[in-house]
Design an enzyme around this catalytic site. Structure first.
Site, PDB file in Angstrom:
ATOM      1  N   HIS A 284       0.823  -1.202   0.000  1.00 36.82           N
ATOM      2  CA  HIS A 284       0.000   0.000   0.000  1.00 36.82           C
ATOM      3  C   HIS A 284       0.863   1.261   0.000  1.00 36.82           C
ATOM      4  CE1 HIS A 284      -2.344  -3.216   1.988  1.00 36.82           C
ATOM      5  NE2 HIS A 284      -3.279  -2.776   1.169  1.00 36.82           N
TER       6      HIS A 284
ATOM      7  N   ASP B 156      14.990   6.173 -31.988  1.00 33.49           N
ATOM      8  CA  ASP B 156      15.880   5.038 -32.234  1.00 33.49           C
ATOM      9  C   ASP B 156      17.088   5.171 -31.317  1.00 33.49           C
ATOM     10  OD1 ASP B 156      16.738   2.728 -33.322  1.00 33.49           O
ATOM     11  OD2 ASP B 156      17.176   3.514 -35.318  1.00 33.49           O
TER      12      ASP B 156
END
Length: 595
Positions: A226, A413
């Site tokens: 949590h 790229d």
């Protein structure tokens, strides 16, 4: 300062309801209770309490741990799952609604994770349901092994091991066992399971800022699911060390959390916490299986790898171990239609030895053991020029300036220069170590193709391997080719790359440098120019062609998927790299023929 977390949602207040609606629409075997807003309950479709002749199995808790618990609703597992808001225990009314919707004469078992809010809300719902005449049993799962044995009343937190307990309970219920028997099987399973997690990041709640509590160089051991702090914050370590640490903690005799001793059979679950790639989970699984079998002496009966109980987008994983018994395995292996229950696999005993790469049916002249592949004891003048040209071209790529990174980032790229530099460095190394036959141009190009194919990878690697292989085919039998034969080999290489890639002039690829170079080389040779002069002129044409890609829209490669607005003034990295090595080779040759 913490930044706002980015989420693909509509509004933070609607995420849980919309998740449930999406899940139910995606899986026709599920349905949800239609009621006031806080009722967030997923049921097996077509369940009627008056006709349901099995023990109902219900689990639940706060949202944010998907696919737990709604993803495990289905015949053979959960009959219903109750969800609260993100990291908030479901309200009593929701739990009661689920009980009333699915519980028939045989009663209901509630599987509850050990958090105070869950225990209280589910507990009050149980008492209310009992007062209405329902037969109910509640099973608490606390499988957390990160903290010392409990001091006080809180106990161990419920983590991913709850999913395995859910499956055992669901399987025994589907088999027609009584309420007492299903509850007993679930309680027994809960005693056999232990879990510990590790996180690289803190999760981001919808609509909330992203916490930077851990920073970039820290990791957290023994986390909760949590966003609460773990047992310890340490420097990031290699995953093999992390896995060893986690396994040792789970199996520690000092804590005595799980009754697993040397020689035991175990079930292993590697659970992603929501932001962990499968690659990293499999690396952790690899180490865990080897250590469990080799160091701890266990038999790993089942392995489950994936994301089963998450913490929103947390990066990290937990490891769950469960003592394996025949009845447990039968329950885990029993069929279920729950949409997110994984397929378990049997771990290979001792690991499978890798298969050796098969040799080609016809021995290749490019085999490293071939006598053809050896540096001549003495290089001819032609061999010296070829060596210098290859070395100059490769060094140009290795030393390519960092501006290529800017091009790559904009063009999508980002690994191009890294791939190219890896290939160029390998060519330099192989030319020294396994000695290209430099007096034979064709065979040298053939060896370069092998080097590139071996180390470069990706699209650029295969294209350059094709480039060299096509040149080899064109020049085969010509150990010292003429300028015209070189020009023909370059044209053949361009044709081969174009054929297999589909790229043409103007598509923003390496061909936008090599096609102008080839055309200029042929034109100059046709005009009777000195071959060296023609080579240098073709190199200038290659650079002009590469620079022209600043003004073109990419039609091939990753740049084709980039917005044209981002490409303005950015040359194609592939074209620039080709122009750079071509020019370096040309200048190297020219330097050998200075008057």
């Amino acid at each position: 300062m913490a930044s706002q977390g980015k989420k693909l949602i509509n509004h933070p207040s609607g995420v849980v309801t919309e998740y449930i609606e999406g899940l139910v629409e995606a899986y026709p075997g599920l349905q949800f209770l239609d009621g006031f807003p806080q009722i967030k309950v997923v049921l097996q479709a077509n369940i009627s309490p008056s006709t349901f002749d099995k023990v109902a199995v219900i689990s639940g808790g706060g949202a944010g741990h998907e696919p737990a618990h709604a993803g495990y609703v289905g015949p053979g597992m959960l009959t219903a799952a109750v969800s609260g808001d993100v990291f908030a225990s479901p309200p009593v009314d929701s739990i009661l609604a689920a009980i009333r919707a699915v519980t028939g004469p045989k009663g209901c078992v509630l599987i509850v994770t050990n958090y105070t809010g869950d225990r209280l809300n589910f507990g009050l719902a149980v008492e209310q349901a009992k007062s209405e005449g329902y037969s109910i049993e509640m099973v608490i799962v606390g499988d957390d092994c990160a903290l010392p044995p409990r001091r006080g009343i809180v106990g161990r937190r419920g983590l991913a091991g709850t999913v395995l307990v859910n499956k055992v309970a669901g399987a025994t219920a589907a088999a027609g066992l009584s309420l007492t028997e299903v509850a007993a099987a679930a309680k027994h399973a809960a005693k056999l399971v232990g879990t510990m997690g590790v996180a690289l990041s803190v999760c981001t709640l919808p609509g909330q800022p992203t916490s930077d509590r851990l920073g970039t160089e820290k990791m957290e051991l023994g986390l909760g699911i949590h966003g609460e702090p773990g047992a310890a914050v340490v420097d990031i370590q290699p995953v093999d060390l992390v896995v060893s640490c986690v396994l040792n903690q789970i199996l520690s005799a000092e804590t005595g959390y799980v009754p697993i001793t040397r020689g035991s059979n175990v079930v292993l679950m590697i659970n992603g916490l929501g932001g962990t790639p499968l690659m990293e989970l499999m690396i952790a699984a690899r180490k865990a299986i080897r250590e469990l079998q080799g160091i701890h002496g266990f038999v790993v009966d089942r392995v489950y790898t994936g994301s089963f109980m998450t913490s929103l987008d947390m990066a990290g994983f937990s490891i769950t171990l469960m003592k394996s018994e025949p009845a447990i395995l039968e329950c885990l292996d029993s069929p279920t239609k729950a949409p997110c229950w994984p397929v378990g696999t049997e771990a290979s005993i001792g690991g499978r030895p890798p298969v050796k790469v098969p040799l080609p049916l016809i021995p290749s002249s490019s085999s490293r053991n071939s006598e053809i592949v050896s540096r001549p004891q003495e290089l001819t003048k032609f061999g010296c020029i070829l060596e210098a040209a290859i070395e100059a071209a490769a060094k140009e790529i290795v030393n390519m300036k960092d501006c290529s990174k800017e091009w790559e980032t904009k063009l999508g790229d980002g690994d191009y220069s890294t791939t190219m530099k890896r290939g160029a460095a390998a060519i330099i190394e192989d030319m020294k170590l396994w000695n290209y036959p430099l007096n034979d141009t064709a065979e040298t190009l053939n060896e370069m193709s092998t080097t590139i194919r071996r180390v470069m990878g990706g699209t650029s690697g295969i294209l350059y391997a094709i480039l060299c292989k096509a040149a080899y085919t064109s020049l085969k039998g010509h150990s010292q080719p003429t300028a015209r034969e070189w020009a023909n080999a370059l044209a053949a290489s361009i044709d081969a790359v174009s054929k297999y890639s589909g790229a043409r002039a103007g598509d923003c690829t390496m061909l936008d440098a090599l096609i102008p170079a080839s055309n200029t080389l042929n034109e100059r040779l046709d005009a009777g120019d000195n071959p060296v002069t023609a080579f240098v002129a073709s190199a200038e044409a290659a650079m002009i062609g590469a620079e022209s890609t600043k003004f073109l829209q990419a039609q091939a490669g990753r740049s084709a998927f980039t917005s044209p607005d981002l490409l303005v003034s950015v040359p194609d990295p592939g074209a620039m790299a080709a122009a750079l090595w071509y020019r370096a080779a040309a200048f190297s040759v020219a330097s050998k023929f200075k008057p």
